[in-house]
Design a protein around this motif. Structure first.
Motif, PDB file in Angstrom:
ATOM      1  N   ALA A 142       0.818  -1.216   0.000  1.00 50.60           N
ATOM      2  CA  ALA A 142       0.000   0.000   0.000  1.00 50.60           C
ATOM      3  C   ALA A 142       0.849   1.263   0.000  1.00 50.60           C
ATOM      4  CB  ALA A 142      -0.929  -0.005   1.215  1.00 50.60           C
ATOM      5  N   LEU A 143       2.116   1.162   0.363  1.00 51.80           N
ATOM      6  CA  LEU A 143       3.011   2.324   0.370  1.00 51.80           C
ATOM      7  C   LEU A 143       3.540   2.663  -1.014  1.00 51.80           C
ATOM      8  CD1 LEU A 143       5.225   1.430   3.484  1.00 51.80           C
ATOM      9  CD2 LEU A 143       3.227   2.940   3.437  1.00 51.80           C
ATOM     10  N   ALA A 144       3.371   1.758  -1.985  1.00 46.93           N
ATOM     11  CA  ALA A 144       4.085   1.866  -3.259  1.00 46.93           C
ATOM     12  C   ALA A 144       3.184   2.299  -4.407  1.00 46.93           C
ATOM     13  CB  ALA A 144       4.730   0.521  -3.596  1.00 46.93           C
ATOM     14  N   GLN A 145       3.815   2.955  -5.390  1.00 49.11           N
ATOM     15  CA  GLN A 145       3.146   3.244  -6.662  1.00 49.11           C
ATOM     16  C   GLN A 145       3.314   2.091  -7.643  1.00 49.11           C
ATOM     17  OE1 GLN A 145       5.348   5.749  -5.269  1.00 49.11           O
ATOM     18  NE2 GLN A 145       3.516   6.569  -4.322  1.00 49.11           N
ATOM     19  N   ARG A 146       4.315   1.268  -7.410  1.00 51.03           N
ATOM     20  CA  ARG A 146       4.608   0.149  -8.305  1.00 51.03           C
ATOM     21  C   ARG A 146       4.917  -1.075  -7.466  1.00 51.03           C
ATOM     22  NH1 ARG A 146       3.591  -0.562 -13.735  1.00 51.03           N
ATOM     23  NH2 ARG A 146       5.335  -1.400 -14.888  1.00 51.03           N
ATOM     24  N   ARG A 147       4.337  -2.221  -7.816  1.00 48.68           N
ATOM     25  CA  ARG A 147       4.514  -3.460  -7.057  1.00 48.68           C
ATOM     26  C   ARG A 147       4.947  -4.558  -8.030  1.00 48.68           C
ATOM     27  NH1 ARG A 147       0.387  -0.462  -5.417  1.00 48.68           N
ATOM     28  NH2 ARG A 147      -0.874  -1.232  -7.156  1.00 48.68           N
ATOM     29  N   ALA A 169      -4.401  -4.570  -9.215  1.00 47.20           N
ATOM     30  CA  ALA A 169      -4.610  -3.142  -8.964  1.00 47.20           C
ATOM     31  C   ALA A 169      -3.620  -2.378  -9.831  1.00 47.20           C
ATOM     32  CB  ALA A 169      -4.402  -2.807  -7.484  1.00 47.20           C
ATOM     33  N   PRO A 170      -3.971  -1.183 -10.292  1.00 49.89           N
ATOM     34  CA  PRO A 170      -3.033  -0.402 -11.117  1.00 49.89           C
ATOM     35  C   PRO A 170      -1.692  -0.225 -10.408  1.00 49.89           C
ATOM     36  CG  PRO A 170      -5.203   0.606 -11.155  1.00 49.89           C
ATOM     37  CD  PRO A 170      -5.272  -0.506 -10.145  1.00 49.89           C
ATOM     38  N   GLY A 171      -0.629  -0.578 -11.113  1.00 50.32           N
ATOM     39  CA  GLY A 171       0.711  -0.531 -10.537  1.00 50.32           C
ATOM     40  C   GLY A 171       1.314  -1.909 -10.336  1.00 50.32           C
TER      41      GLY A 171
END
Length: 359
Positions: A142-147, A169-171
């Motif tokens: 949840a902290l990231a823009q990209r996973r 989810a987007p990312g």
């Protein structure tokens, strides 16, 4: 420069990084993102090496989270944080913090990582192995823009693709998808050169290789044609054949390094299609931080086709057959499911002795 901290906290870790930068004479911060690696002791060395290599292209603060789970009830209650700070030549082109979480702190890793993130910089979380089912719903994710994950490291790669599609989810992205970027580029360029209408396609590669499945999904989604998935001994993805009315377009790579491109009306040509290391794949993913809509479309299209094929097979199953004389009714053997267009293929009876990690 390395600094070891025992039974520490995030404030002391930040202070140690500032002091280390001053000691080596580089007080300025020139990093562009924070890369959080969630792994275990077994995979930490390889993951950190790949991240350090990728940092030469993307200078970043690397935070390695290692969760040390103890079987002792008392140890689980004793929360402790040990850290190792690396700055300078020991940390690629950025700086590195290795966190070892003990006891109850394992369940609150996000509270430890949050103060260590670079201010006003993107955050990327990478699970080399053991990624959660819901990446965006994970406290660290949840902290990231990209996973970033790697489906190939899972015990059931094709089953994990369905899990990724359900919780997308987007990312979200996958290194198994990154491995087929050169293949997708080469096939798209081949179709741009000649105005040919593709009627069907075949993807050949190792069994249980998610890169092969994702390439088949991508072709089925973009071309809207039937795609067959066939098996080979590898390494990785070995061949793609696009059938057209004017002849076949074939991209064949038998040795994992050099491929041959065959097109109607043109001489065969050799093209470089080298299998890449994890550091190269990671560096490619760090070049873009926006959602990968093509990956999302291909993944959900292929998994939806797979579920539709399974549902059709279950609906068409014959009723119980009458057993032989003097014996009770026995269920007839269920027919083997037929793989959907662009969907993962069923497992064969025998598997190759060893599979390779790259696409």
């Amino acid at each position: 420069m390395k600094i070891d901290l025992t039974e520490t906290n995030s404030s002391k870790i930040n202070a140690a990084m500032v002091q280390a930068r001053r000691d080596i004479g580089t007080p300025a911060i020139g990093m562009v993102l924070t890369l959080v690696i969630v792994t275990d002791e077994e995979n930490a060395y390889d993951a950190l090496k790949s991240a350090n290599d990728a940092s030469h292209e993307h200078p970043s603060r690397i935070v390695v989270v290692i969760k040390r789970v103890s079987r002792s009830p008392r140890s689980r209650r004793d929360a402790r944080l040990d850290a190792e700070v690396r700055v300078g030549a020991d940390s690629g082109s950025g700086e590195t913090v290795v966190l070892r979480l003990h006891g109850e702190l394992v369940d609150h890793a996000q509270s430890v990582v949050l103060p260590l993130l670079l201010p006003d910089a993107p955050v990327v979380v990478w699970w080399p192995d053991g990624a959660p089912a819901d990446l965006a719903g994970d406290p660290l994710g949840a902290l990231a823009q990209r996973r970033i994950t790697d489906t190939y490291s899972c015990e059931d790669p094709t089953g994990t693709l369905a899990t990724r599609a359900a919780a997308y989810a987007p990312g979200d992205t996958d290194l198994s998808w990154t491995r087929i970027t050169p293949w997708r580029s080469m096939l798209a360029a081949a179709l741009d050169q000649q105005n040919l209408s593709v009627v069907s396609a075949t993807v050949e590669g190792e069994d249980e290789n998610p890169s092969c499945e994702l390439l088949a999904m991508w072709l089925a989604d973009r071309l809207q044609v039937p795609v067959r998935r066939t098996l080979s001994s590898g390494p990785g993805l070995t061949s793609v054949r696009l059938e057209t009315k004017d002849g076949d377009i074939v991209l064949d790579r038998a040795d994992g390094s050099l491929a041959t491109l065959c097109m109607p009306g043109q001489p065969d040509r050799a093209v470089a299609l080298k299998r890449r290391e994890t550091a190269e794949l990671l560096a490619e993913e760090l070049r873009r931080l926006d959602p990968d809509n093509t990956y999302e479309s291909s993944l959900q299209f292929g998994v939806a086709k797979l579920h539709a094929a399974q549902a059709a097979t279950a609906k068409a199953a014959p009723p119980k057959a009458k057993a032989a004389e003097g014996r009770a009714d026995a269920p007839a053997p269920a027919p083997e499911p037929t793989p959907a267009e662009g969907a993962p293929a069923p497992k064969p009876a025998a598997k190759p002795a060893k599979k390779s990690a790259a696409g």
